[in-house]
Design an enzyme around this catalytic site. Sequence first.
Site: not given
Length: 254
Positions: A160, A247
């Site tokens: 990401h 996250c």
Amino acid sequence: MRIAITRAVSPSIERCQLTHLAREAIDLGVARAQHRAYEDRLVELGCQILRLPVEPDLPDSVFVEDTAIVLDEVAVITRPGAASRRPETVSVAHALAAYRELCHIEPPGTVDGGDILRVGRMLFAGLSSRSNEAGLEQLRTHASRFGYTLKPVDVRGCLHLKSAVTQVAEDTLLIHRDWVDGAAFDDMELIDVDPSEPFGANALLVGDAVIYPRAYSRTRERLEGREITVKAVRMSELAKAEGGVTCCSLIVQL
Ligand code: CIR
């Protein structure tokens, strides 16, 4: 006042998605203890924890960041790039509805929250294996109603955008430039990770401090050398599932 939405580690985490790492055994007990300690750091930084029910059949469901982008005015419920992760959004949307107007990323769009780095009214948006142009275009439409600008950024070699770059102070980003071009962030101060710590660019800024993995001590010294307050956490087990500190929560500013 801040709420941090979290979710305890799923007993099926061993079956998590993996893109750049080889599968290693994850100690569920240790993973849960590390996750609770992470929640404790969030509480120390003024967050009230809203812990969602555990999802026994959704291996990656501890990584709640990927399921929504929470802006001041609206929450955009994502359509995660990995199909196995799409059911995770249901309970997150339900929780967020108490705090924000909701809108949704629709097919063929895909967006993982881990690809969206918000700095003020700017959304840096990673084009990755999880987030596609159609998804980012939908996010741009939703967010531009409230004055946000979206800037797509290419991501290479990592999962990401926020594996490669995160915010660590008001005008400062922590970056690993092998995975993202620093030129995209030209009006910000940049701190490079120590070259021996390529996974060290993922830090979670909460108020004036960052939650940061204990494992990356050299990069931590660089942060502290810039007067940034670091709250260290152990993330070894969730790191095996390709997760970092951003996250595991969705911060809702009230
Ligand atoms: C996945 O591949 O989707 C999970 N195993 C890891 C997700 C980590 N999320 C994040 O960095 N925002």
